[in-house]
Design a protein around this motif. Structure first.
Motif, short mmCIF file in Angstrom:
data_model
loop_
_atom_site.label_atom_id
_atom_site.label_comp_id
_atom_site.label_asym_id
_atom_site.label_seq_id
_atom_site.Cartn_x
_atom_site.Cartn_y
_atom_site.Cartn_z
N MET A 211 -19.88 11.79 3.18
CA MET A 211 -19.86 11.26 2.04
C MET A 211 -17.76 11.00 2.06
O MET A 211 -17.59 12.40 0.78
CB MET A 211 -19.87 11.79 0.68
CG MET A 211 -21.43 11.95 0.60
SD MET A 211 -22.44 13.11 -0.69
CE MET A 211 -22.25 14.61 0.36
N TRP A 213 -15.82 9.96 0.59
CA TRP A 213 -15.82 9.75 -1.49
C TRP A 213 -15.05 11.10 -2.32
O TRP A 213 -14.51 11.33 -3.69
CB TRP A 213 -15.94 9.43 -2.65
CG TRP A 213 -17.63 9.10 -2.03
CD1 TRP A 213 -18.26 9.69 -3.19
CD2 TRP A 213 -18.50 8.74 -1.06
NE1 TRP A 213 -19.71 9.69 -2.58
CE2 TRP A 213 -20.07 9.33 -1.79
CE3 TRP A 213 -18.51 8.26 -0.49
CZ2 TRP A 213 -20.81 9.51 -1.08
CZ3 TRP A 213 -19.93 7.62 0.48
CH2 TRP A 213 -21.37 7.89 0.19
N MET A 266 -11.73 5.53 1.71
CA MET A 266 -13.15 5.82 0.51
C MET A 266 -12.66 6.70 0.38
O MET A 266 -12.18 8.06 -0.91
CB MET A 266 -14.65 6.38 1.55
CG MET A 266 -14.99 5.34 0.96
SD MET A 266 -16.57 4.71 1.44
CE MET A 266 -17.00 4.79 2.93
N ARG A 270 -11.05 8.27 -3.09
CA ARG A 270 -12.03 9.23 -3.66
C ARG A 270 -13.58 8.05 -4.74
O ARG A 270 -13.75 7.94 -5.69
CB ARG A 270 -11.77 10.16 -4.55
CG ARG A 270 -10.97 11.04 -3.83
CD ARG A 270 -10.66 11.89 -4.45
NE ARG A 270 -10.05 13.80 -3.71
CZ ARG A 270 -8.48 13.80 -4.20
NH1 ARG A 270 -7.58 12.53 -5.21
NH2 ARG A 270 -8.63 13.78 -3.18
N ARG A 271 -13.13 6.64 -4.07
CA ARG A 271 -14.36 5.77 -4.59
C ARG A 271 -15.41 5.60 -3.80
O ARG A 271 -15.52 5.36 -2.65
CB ARG A 271 -13.77 4.29 -4.95
CG ARG A 271 -12.43 4.34 -6.22
CD ARG A 271 -12.01 2.96 -6.07
NE ARG A 271 -10.96 3.02 -7.25
CZ ARG A 271 -9.87 1.44 -7.01
NH1 ARG A 271 -10.52 0.99 -6.55
NH2 ARG A 271 -8.94 1.26 -8.43
N VAL A 272 -16.94 5.36 -4.15
CA VAL A 272 -18.02 5.00 -3.91
C VAL A 272 -18.19 3.22 -2.94
O VAL A 272 -17.31 3.05 -3.28
CB VAL A 272 -18.96 5.56 -4.42
CG1 VAL A 272 -19.08 6.34 -4.95
CG2 VAL A 272 -19.22 4.41 -5.67
#
Length: 300
Positions: A211, A213, A266, A270-272
């Motif tokens: 992950m 993000w 990402m 830090r965005r999905v």
């Protein structure tokens, strides 16, 4: 039948062979290079810098004076040669400089070779007197040894016992995990703290790989630690920064994939995935793509 020698040798002479057999010789030599940075780089360079870490054939050098960083960059290749020459192996292929305000506090401990940092003058240890019970115990444990060898071992054991007592009198204690000496107030020695920190970084890296993000607050929830845990947050920032640097290098040297570009976007934003426009990724890649063959390395 295996031939055994009864010749008494210094423990330090056998340690490199043992480390090599267990594939620990290179890490040990890298640790020595970190410790002996002044000897490798020279007094002037070591005055404003120190080796912070080693990672994937890269040495990370902390520089305390930002102005000095540009000067050190000119000696990048020379540093690589000197470090590789010191460790006796082509262990380093690149140097990365990072800004740090000051050198870490020197930790006192006993090294793998039994060498002791300059904590006490030799006169202090030599003045320590062992109690009768300790002397008698050492004599009993060495009574079975051959006469020519016995007294040498006894004197060695006496010296070890004196050193241990001197450390204890000065407030030093043994690390609860590995037994190395720690300075007063420390809960774990440098080696054990480093091992725990590397384990934490691997755990953080695993989460960011899945992950990219994740913000610090989100990761803290996964790790089940408070967001005020400054040491864990620092580890998160280091891992995230190194990941960003790695993907930027892929873009810069043009061996990135579409998945790499997406991951870099990402990590930075830090965005999905659904929140990142394709045009943003295209512009981001264009920003970090190499434009001049004379530029030596990208800056994240």
């Amino acid at each position: 039948m295996e031939e055994r020698s009864l010749e008494l040798k210094k423990a330090g002479l056998a340690i490199p062979k043992v480390l090599e057999q267990n594939r620990l010789l290179l890490p040990y030599h890298l640790y020595q290079a970190k410790r002996d940075w002044k000897q490798i780089a020279g007094e002037q360079i070591a005055k404003y810098s120190y080796i912070l870490d080693f990672k994937d054939k890269q040495v990370i050098i902390a520089v305390m004076n930002p102005v000095y960083m540009n000067y050190l960059f000119m000696y990048k290749n020379k540093m690589i040669e000197e470090i590789n020459s010191y460790v006796g192996h082509r262990a380093i292929a690149d140097v990365r400089f990072v800004k740090k305000g000051k050198k870490p506090v020197r930790t006192v401990y006993e090294t793998l070779e039994g060498e002791v940092e300059d904590v006490f003058p030799k006169e202090t240890i030599s003045q320590v007197r062992l109690d009768d019970a300790t002397v008698a115990h050492i004599r009993r444990e060495t009574a079975h040894l051959p006469e020519g060898l016995r007294e040498k071992v006894v004197q060695l054991r006496f010296a070890q016992a004196k050193r241990k007592k001197a450390y204890e009198l000065e407030g030093f204690a043994a690390c609860p995990r590995c037994g190395r000496w720690m300075a007063p107030g420390e809960k774990e020695c440098l080696f054990c703290r480093s091992e725990a920190r590397q384990a934490l970084k691997r755990q953080i890296r695993s989460h960011l790989d899945d992950m990219p993000w994740l913000s610090w607050e989100a990761l803290a929830a996964y790790l089940q630690v408070p967001v005020t845990a400054g040491d864990v947050e620092q580890a998160y920032n280091e891992v995230r920064r190194n990941l960003i640097y790695t993907y930027i290098e892929k873009v810069y040297y043009e061996y990135d994939t579409a998945a790499d570009d997406f991951t870099l976007a990402m990590l930075i934003t830090r965005r999905v995935p659904g929140e990142i426009p394709p045009k943003f990724i295209e512009n981001l890649v264009a920003k970090y793509r190499r434009k001049d063959d004379h530029v030596s390395s990208p800056e994240p």
